[in-house]
Scaffold this active site. Structure first.
Site, short mmCIF file in Angstrom:
data_model
loop_
_atom_site.label_atom_id
_atom_site.label_comp_id
_atom_site.label_asym_id
_atom_site.label_seq_id
_atom_site.Cartn_x
_atom_site.Cartn_y
_atom_site.Cartn_z
N SER A 7 0.85 -1.20 0.00
CA SER A 7 0.00 0.00 0.00
C SER A 7 0.88 1.24 0.00
O SER A 7 1.66 1.45 0.94
CB SER A 7 -0.89 0.01 1.24
OG SER A 7 -1.43 1.31 1.40
N HIS A 32 -1.43 -1.33 -4.07
CA HIS A 32 -2.67 -1.04 -3.35
C HIS A 32 -2.75 0.47 -3.14
O HIS A 32 -1.83 1.10 -2.61
CB HIS A 32 -2.66 -1.79 -2.02
CG HIS A 32 -3.95 -1.72 -1.26
ND1 HIS A 32 -5.05 -2.49 -1.58
CD2 HIS A 32 -4.32 -0.95 -0.21
CE1 HIS A 32 -6.03 -2.21 -0.74
NE2 HIS A 32 -5.62 -1.28 0.11
N ASP A 34 -4.97 3.48 -1.57
CA ASP A 34 -6.01 3.77 -0.57
C ASP A 34 -6.58 5.17 -0.73
O ASP A 34 -5.87 6.15 -0.52
CB ASP A 34 -5.40 3.65 0.83
CG ASP A 34 -5.17 2.20 1.23
OD1 ASP A 34 -6.13 1.42 1.21
OD2 ASP A 34 -4.01 1.86 1.56
N MET A 36 -9.21 7.93 0.63
CA MET A 36 -10.02 8.28 1.81
C MET A 36 -10.62 9.67 1.64
O MET A 36 -9.92 10.58 1.18
CB MET A 36 -9.13 8.27 3.05
CG MET A 36 -8.40 6.96 3.26
SD MET A 36 -7.36 7.08 4.71
CE MET A 36 -6.49 5.50 4.58
N HIS A 65 -8.63 0.89 -3.42
CA HIS A 65 -9.50 0.66 -2.26
C HIS A 65 -10.19 1.98 -1.92
O HIS A 65 -9.57 2.88 -1.37
CB HIS A 65 -8.62 0.14 -1.11
CG HIS A 65 -9.34 -0.04 0.19
ND1 HIS A 65 -8.66 -0.25 1.38
CD2 HIS A 65 -10.66 -0.07 0.50
CE1 HIS A 65 -9.54 -0.38 2.36
NE2 HIS A 65 -10.76 -0.27 1.87
N MET A 67 -12.33 4.22 0.19
CA MET A 67 -12.94 4.44 1.50
C MET A 67 -13.67 5.77 1.42
O MET A 67 -13.29 6.77 2.03
CB MET A 67 -11.85 4.44 2.58
CG MET A 67 -11.29 3.06 2.83
SD MET A 67 -9.73 3.08 3.73
CE MET A 67 -8.59 3.19 2.35
N MET A 138 -11.06 -6.27 5.92
CA MET A 138 -10.27 -5.29 6.69
C MET A 138 -9.90 -5.91 8.03
O MET A 138 -10.78 -6.32 8.79
CB MET A 138 -11.08 -4.01 6.91
CG MET A 138 -11.25 -3.14 5.67
SD MET A 138 -9.72 -2.74 4.80
CE MET A 138 -8.78 -1.85 6.06
N GLY A 143 -8.71 3.69 7.60
CA GLY A 143 -8.45 5.11 7.83
C GLY A 143 -6.98 5.44 8.06
O GLY A 143 -6.53 6.52 7.72
N PHE A 144 -6.24 4.48 8.61
CA PHE A 144 -4.84 4.76 8.96
C PHE A 144 -3.97 3.53 8.76
O PHE A 144 -4.42 2.40 9.01
CB PHE A 144 -4.75 5.19 10.43
CG PHE A 144 -5.54 6.44 10.73
CD1 PHE A 144 -4.99 7.70 10.52
CD2 PHE A 144 -6.86 6.34 11.15
CE1 PHE A 144 -5.74 8.84 10.76
CE2 PHE A 144 -7.62 7.48 11.39
CZ PHE A 144 -7.06 8.74 11.19
N GLY A 145 -2.74 3.77 8.33
CA GLY A 145 -1.75 2.70 8.29
C GLY A 145 -1.15 2.51 9.67
O GLY A 145 -1.39 3.31 10.59
N GLY A 146 -0.39 1.45 9.83
CA GLY A 146 0.39 1.25 11.05
C GLY A 146 -0.37 0.74 12.26
O GLY A 146 0.12 0.82 13.38
N GLY A 178 -2.20 -4.32 9.21
CA GLY A 178 -1.36 -5.02 10.18
C GLY A 178 -0.74 -6.31 9.66
O GLY A 178 -0.48 -7.22 10.44
N GLY A 198 1.38 -2.06 4.14
CA GLY A 198 1.79 -0.67 3.98
C GLY A 198 3.02 -0.32 4.79
O GLY A 198 4.15 -0.40 4.33
C1 DX5 Z 1 -6.06 1.36 6.00
C2 DX5 Z 1 -5.65 1.00 4.59
C3 DX5 Z 1 -4.52 0.06 4.46
C4 DX5 Z 1 -3.22 0.50 5.08
C5 DX5 Z 1 -2.52 -0.72 5.58
O1 DX5 Z 1 -7.24 2.10 5.93
O2 DX5 Z 1 -6.75 0.43 3.91
O3 DX5 Z 1 -4.32 -0.33 3.12
O4 DX5 Z 1 -2.37 1.18 4.20
O5 DX5 Z 1 -1.43 -0.31 6.29
P1 DX5 Z 1 -0.63 -1.23 7.28
O6 DX5 Z 1 -0.03 -2.35 6.50
O7 DX5 Z 1 0.38 -0.28 7.84
O8 DX5 Z 1 -1.59 -1.72 8.32
ZN ZN Z 2 -6.44 -0.49 1.90
#
Ligand code: DX5
Ligand code: ZN
Length: 217
Positions: A7, A32, A34, A36, A65, A67, A138, A143-146, A178, A198
């Site tokens: 991602s 990927h 994302d 938002m 993706h 969102m 999901m 909404g957020f990575g990490g 994750g 990501g």
């Molecule tokens: C979250 C995104 C994911 C995100 C995954 O809303 O849809 O694609 O980038 O990030 P990691 O791998 O850091 O959880």
């Molecule tokens: Zn995603």
């Protein structure tokens, strides 16, 4: 075979082209992407102009993706901009409009996909699966990575995988959120065959080896 979709939400935006060429070299299967809108999820990422730019420097399939609320009005523009797989959230519109959205994506020859938030039960997506080429589970709150992988999503991955098999559907099963070599193994064992990663991918010292580890190679 297991596919890996890094991602670019966690890429270095000042060096996005470099990071995309890097993930091609490292053996990624998809990119990927994302999107938002700050309303369906409490964050804003990037959208159509960035997708167009990414399209010009890679031939890798773009796994988009969305969102965003009520995606029906915007899917044409994402398809015009180079999406190969277009994923919408089952929670983002009425059932009737989600059907219409997936059908319109299919009519254009783009791969339609459906996804669901952690609180949404697996059954919510079942009626849409005959129209889809991919399902995205999901494994974090979008909404957020990490964020940390939610172990509670494992039974959902398994239930959807079993449903796909029982109904003889041809639908890839993707997981997002994750994902690292440990959680990837759990997802693969429960039927997932497309893995999004990501922050962990972009933090890795050896991203090519990281991709192989996600595949279990
Ligand atoms: C979250 C995104 C994911 C995100 C995954 O809303 O849809 O694609 O980038 O990030 P990691 O791998 O850091 O959880
Ligand atoms: Zn995603």
């Amino acid at each position: 075979m297991t596919k890996v979709a890094p991602s670019i939400l966690s890429a270095d935006y000042l060096n996005l082209g470099r990071d995309i060429l890097g993930l091609e070299r490292n053996g990624a299967d998809y990119i990927h992407f994302d999107v938002m809108d700050g309303s369906f999820v409490p964050n804003i990422s990037f959208g159509i102009p960035v997708l167009k730019a990414v399209r010009t420097i890679t031939k890798l399939p773009l796994d988009v993706h969305l969102m965003i609320r009520e995606p029906l009005h915007l899917i044409e523009r994402f398809m015009d901009s180079g999406a190969d797989i277009l994923t919408v959230h089952v929670e983002s519109d009425t059932e009737e409009n989600i059907f219409k959205t997936l059908q319109r994506i299919r009519d254009r020859g783009v791969h339609p996909a459906i996804t669901l938030k952690p609180a949404t039960p697996a059954e919510a997506i079942f009626p849409f699966l005959p129209l889809c080429d991919q399902v995205l589970v999901m494994t974090v709150e979008p909404g957020f990575g990490g964020q940390k992988f939610m172990n509670a999503m494992v039974p959902k991955i398994r239930a959807i995988s079993e449903y796909i098999r029982a109904e003889n559907l041809t639908c890839d099963l993707e997981v997002d959120g994750g994902i690292n070599p440990q959680t990837a193994a759990i997802c693969r064992e429960n039927g997932a065959n497309v893995l999004v990663s990501g922050s962990t991918y972009f933090r890795s010292d050896d991203p090519a080896a990281f991709i192989r580890a996600l595949r279990g190679e």
